[in-house]
Design an enzyme around this catalytic site. Sequence first.
Site, short mmCIF file in Angstrom:
data_model
loop_
_atom_site.label_atom_id
_atom_site.label_comp_id
_atom_site.label_asym_id
_atom_site.label_seq_id
_atom_site.Cartn_x
_atom_site.Cartn_y
_atom_site.Cartn_z
N ILE A 15 0.84 -1.21 0.00
CA ILE A 15 0.00 0.00 0.00
C ILE A 15 0.88 1.26 0.00
CG2 ILE A 15 -1.87 1.21 1.19
CD1 ILE A 15 -2.67 -1.56 2.38
N ASN A 38 9.54 -6.92 4.84
CA ASN A 38 8.53 -7.61 4.02
C ASN A 38 8.45 -7.00 2.63
OD1 ASN A 38 6.54 -9.63 3.75
ND2 ASN A 38 4.91 -8.11 3.98
N SER A 127 -7.37 -0.63 10.57
CA SER A 127 -7.98 -1.76 9.87
C SER A 127 -9.39 -1.98 10.40
CB SER A 127 -7.13 -3.00 10.15
OG SER A 127 -7.85 -4.16 9.88
N THR A 129 -10.42 -4.61 11.30
CA THR A 129 -10.35 -5.61 12.38
C THR A 129 -10.50 -4.99 13.76
OG1 THR A 129 -7.97 -5.43 12.39
CG2 THR A 129 -8.86 -7.31 11.24
N TYR A 151 -2.83 -9.22 15.99
CA TYR A 151 -2.67 -8.19 14.95
C TYR A 151 -3.72 -7.09 15.13
CZ TYR A 151 -3.33 -5.82 10.51
OH TYR A 151 -3.51 -4.84 9.55
N LYS A 155 -3.45 -2.94 16.31
CA LYS A 155 -4.02 -1.76 15.63
C LYS A 155 -4.92 -0.98 16.59
CE LYS A 155 -2.30 -2.23 11.53
NZ LYS A 155 -1.37 -1.24 10.98
N ARG A 239 -16.93 -9.72 1.98
CA ARG A 239 -16.03 -8.64 2.40
C ARG A 239 -16.20 -7.45 1.46
NH1 ARG A 239 -15.81 -11.69 5.87
NH2 ARG A 239 -14.03 -12.63 6.94
#
Length: 349
Positions: A15, A38, A127, A129, A151, A155, A239
């Site tokens: 991103i 990464n 996110s 999430t 994870y 956040k 989603r």
Amino acid sequence: MNGQTILVTGGTGYIGSHACVELLTAGYQVVVVDNLSNSKVEPLRRLEQITGKTLQFYEADIRDKKALTEIFDREPIGAVMHFAGLKAVGESCRQPLSYYHNNVYGTMVLAEAMAEANVKQLVFSSSATVYGESTSVQYVEDFPLGAINPYGRSKLMIEEILRDLSAADAINGAQSPWKIALLRYFNPIGAHESGLIGEDPNGIPNNLMPYVSQVAIGKLAQLSVFGDDYPTRDGTGVRDYIHVVDLVKGHIKALEALQGEKFKSGGCKAYNLGTGRGYSVLDIIKTFEAVTGRKVNYKIGPRRAGDLPEYFANAELAYKELGWKAEKNLDDMVADTWNWQCKNPQGYV
Ligand code: NAD
Ligand code: UFG
């Protein structure tokens, strides 16, 4: 502000690299910090090719305070887009400390370095999430929060820390208060339309779209659809998929908003970045086959632990306050994913 210098953490990632393209195109100067844990440097060369502009790259870890301080001393940074972090849900359950160290501690070090340099405008990659249990599948920003894996919790913790920072400025009557946008992404997919930059997952992808495109090109044998007995219209998970270019355009709008009237006295505000539409796993497979003319070999498998049946964004707040809405449809997302996959069958080699 045109000409302003933006520090992009995690700028060589999926991103972040797309954000660099949008920033350079909009006339900003860009400084990237990434530890390459990464990613590779190749996307930087390619995005310079796309934009015809150059940027400054520092290979550094955001947890390295000394390195960050030196960067803030050397570069005339006006604001930060913070993408750096670890993002694999399953890995976070196996290695929670790495996630808290990288994501939470990393953001604390970044915020300290920013405050010391008096750079207090921040656009943060959050996110969907972070949303907790909800009675509605269309998430609104003021829904209760509560993540279900390390994870997601990292956040959520970062969001809380950034809210506290902003609240402290209000209590202390700070002269130049924090201005923070927490952008809650739904499911980013797709690639830049040039096919020069895109998502280059390490090993076997965890996420649906890169998996589907690697099956279609013959790199992977078969997709497993994680459950077809959910209470959704075809039984598979639903989603809100959003084109990565739309997503990063939302970051530019957020940055502009931080510098405008709305954030004049500071503040920390969350915005959903999604299309407001949900698609099922079978919708994705069918669209992929229709747009590319390739067969996607799949089988129905068991549910994946931790997956919710369905959720998508209410993205009205971002439209109202940032003047942003997603413009690309699922066909565009699939076409650009496929273009990237075909031009880069082995990713960035
Ligand atoms: P990515 O892994 O492609 O990019 C993250 C980048 O950060 C990588 O280049 C990595 O090398 C770098 N990085 C990691 N830890 C670092 C550290 N300590 N110091 C310096 N650099 C570091 O991931 P992405 O998909 O581009 O995600 C960007 C951000 O968006 C992440 O914070 C992620 O959690 C968030 N996000 C992503 C998704 C998604 O589906 N891709 C969804 C919601 C939120
Ligand atoms: N799916 C499959 N087979 C696969 C992979 C996924 O059927 O091989 C299904 C999942 O069960 C889910 C849907 O496809 O129903 C999307 O799954 P992804 O793994 O692509 O995405 P998630 O919605 O699980 O999670 C993503 C990111 C998270 C982020 C979240 C935010 O991976 O990091 O979106 O909404 F937090």
